[in-house]
Design an enzyme around this catalytic site. Structure first.
Site, PDB file in Angstrom:
ATOM      1  N   SER A 193       1.754 -25.798   5.068  1.00 52.18           N
ATOM      2  CA  SER A 193       1.509 -27.131   5.588  1.00 52.18           C
ATOM      3  C   SER A 193       0.237 -27.205   6.422  1.00 52.18           C
ATOM      4  CB  SER A 193       2.742 -27.557   6.391  1.00 52.18           C
ATOM      5  OG  SER A 193       2.826 -28.941   6.383  1.00 52.18           O
ATOM      6  N   HIS A 216       9.839 -29.829   1.680  1.00 50.28           N
ATOM      7  CA  HIS A 216       8.690 -29.236   2.368  1.00 50.28           C
ATOM      8  C   HIS A 216       9.169 -28.067   3.236  1.00 50.28           C
ATOM      9  CE1 HIS A 216       4.680 -29.438   4.003  1.00 50.28           C
ATOM     10  NE2 HIS A 216       5.123 -29.552   5.237  1.00 50.28           N
TER      11      HIS A 216
HETATM   12  C1  GTR Z   1       2.926 -33.614   8.483  1.00 56.44           C
HETATM   13  C2  GTR Z   1       1.507 -33.843   8.064  1.00 56.44           C
HETATM   14  C3  GTR Z   1       1.128 -32.948   6.933  1.00 56.44           C
HETATM   15  C4  GTR Z   1       1.602 -31.513   7.081  1.00 56.44           C
HETATM   16  C5  GTR Z   1       2.916 -31.413   7.835  1.00 56.44           C
HETATM   17  C6  GTR Z   1       3.237 -30.045   8.434  1.00 56.44           C
HETATM   18  O1  GTR Z   1       3.307 -34.444   9.509  1.00 56.44           O
HETATM   19  O2  GTR Z   1       1.406 -35.164   7.683  1.00 56.44           O
HETATM   20  O3  GTR Z   1      -0.276 -32.986   6.715  1.00 56.44           O
HETATM   21  O4  GTR Z   1       0.659 -30.725   7.659  1.00 56.44           O
HETATM   22  O5  GTR Z   1       3.016 -32.291   8.883  1.00 56.44           O
HETATM   23  O6  GTR Z   1       2.366 -29.381   8.963  1.00 56.44           O
HETATM   24  O7  GTR Z   1       4.409 -29.701   8.396  1.00 56.44           O
END
Ligand code: GTR
Length: 426
Positions: free
Chosen positions: A264, A405
């Site tokens: 991420s 995610h």
């Molecule tokens: C979210 C962001 C993403 C990603 C994510 C993370 O809020 O929008 O770009 O980086 O966080 O780091 O888990």
């Protein structure tokens, strides 16, 4: 349309998108911000990584290294991540703890402090290192930043508790993120793992660049980075390179076989670190999304404006020029992947992580592929996005798995297979 390469890219993009629509069958709505409807992706034109700014085609490796690569690097520095200051800090490393019988005798655990000032005051980072005990040394290593402190990556009570910026009074428990790290699995396969709390380098909030490493680089009277100077992602990547400096001094580690990995936002840092520092032998992007592996010009999932509004500290000031104006970006993220060529990179997505734009992540790999091929590798061995759990293994590897995610054991198993094949040639 500037040239026939661009036409080819656009036509190809459209056919991949159509295929993807048939494959997935529906779009996933994950957030009320940002587009997650493939049919609303605008027509877009990507810059060709193999066409010089003067319009000439790059036809051999020498032209890539001497002419085109520096051009692309400069564009990312100027417009996206900001320039990393060239000033060398008097960094020193000190082994703060070592346990030869960690994890029930399976590992050697070290904690190494990197001091960034001669007085050893101010910001410093602690590298937590696990090395497999019963493997011949020096070992290849995965290195990645963690979100919440070194003690969260394993329940091992020997890890020093990290003072976290975000959870100051209530640090996360030991091992809170252990699932995302799979330490024992990595060790069993003969690899070491090194990790650093990202907040040691720069806290992950908009503090005006006062609390992390940025002030160590300010010129007299400077109080914040210039619009073309680095933000937080740049600082995180700098820290990964300092960890690599340490590895070069540790005889238990094979510093020529280091894979930089991140999830991420920390995946964005890993990919930028891999692009900026060619000593990293391999790169792993786990759902790095916008400003990581995903194409910006698709405007799918998180967009440049959304990311800059929410996280104004991540990228450089100039990146804000492209809020709702991706069309004006002189680069796109496939060229970031191309900067890593010919070194192996694994790009991973998750089907329920539409925010990171899985197709945009895949396409970045695909459109970086011509550079990998020019440099004598196979690039990405697929022209359409694979189905879930059908990894493509090639110098640019890719998978999309079911689920959200996250970093899972499925992801790590693929990365270990990838490292066996492309890092250690097992
Ligand atoms: C979210 C962001 C993403 C990603 C994510 C993370 O809020 O929008 O770009 O980086 O966080 O780091 O888990």
């Amino acid at each position: 349309m500037k040239n026939r390469h661009l036409t080819r890219i656009t036509v190809f993009t459209l056919s991949v998108i159509l295929f993807q629509l048939l494959l997935v069958g529906k779009s996933f709505s994950q957030s009320n911000e940002g587009n997650t409807d493939e049919s609303k992706v605008p027509a877009y034109t990507l810059p060709d990584p193999l066409i010089l700014a003067n319009g000439k085609a790059v036809t051999n490796a020498k032209m890539w290294w001497k002419l085109r690569r520096p051009e692309i690097m400069a564009l990312f520095e100027e417009n996206v991540y900001g320039k990393t200051p060239q000033k060398k800090l008097p960094v020193t490393f000190s082994v703060a703890s070592i346990d030869h019988n960690a994890l029930g005798g399976k590992a050697i655990r070290k904690e190494v402090i990197a001091y960034f000032t001669a007085t050893k005051t101010g910001p410093q980072m602690t590298i937590l290192l696990y090395l497999p005990k019963h493997h011949s040394k020096p070992v290849p290593v995965f290195v990645g930043l963690n979100f919440d402190g070194n003690h969260t990556i394993s329940a091992d009570s020997g890890i020093s508790m990290t003072k976290s910026w975000i959870a100051k009074d209530k640090p996360l428990p030991r091992g809170a993120s252990a699932k995302q790290w799979q330490v024992e699995r990595i060790l069993e396969r003969g690899y070491g793992l090194a990790t650093i709390y990202c907040g040691d380098l720069d806290p992950d909030f908009n503090d005006g660049f006062q609390n992390g490493i940025h002030p160590l680089f300010y010129k007299p009277n400077q109080t914040k980075p210039e619009p073309d100077e680095w933000g937080t992602v740049g600082a995180w990547a700098w820290g990964l390179s300092r960890a690599l400096d340490y590895f070069e001094t540790d005889h238990d580690i094979n510093a020529k076989k280091v894979a930089v990995m991140g999830h991420s936002r920390l995946g964005k840092a890993a990919v930028w670190a891999g692009a900026s520092d060619q000593r990293f032998a391999m790169v792993i992007s786990n759902e790095s999304g916008c400003g990581g592996a995903a194409l910006s010009k698709r405007i799918y999932g998180e967009t440049v404006k959304i990311i800059n509004d929410k996280f104004p500290h991540w990228f450089c000031g100039n990146f804000k020029k492209y809020n709702d104006n991706e069309v004006a970006l002189p680069v796109d993220q496939h060229e970031l992947i191309a900067l890593i060529a010919p070194r192996p990179i694994y790009i991973a997505s998750a089907i329920e992580d539409q925010w990171s734009d899985p197709l945009g992540e895949f396409l970045s790999g695909l459109y970086a592929s011509p550079v990998y091929k020019l440099l004598g590798t196979d690039g990405l061995a697929a022209s359409v996005m694979p189905d879930v759990n059908k990894p493509i293994m090639s110098t640019i590897s890719y998978h999309i798995r079911p689920g959200k995610h996250d970093v899972t054991s499925y992801d790590w198993d693929r990365y270990l297979d990838f490292a066996d094949k492309y890092l250690t040639n097992k």
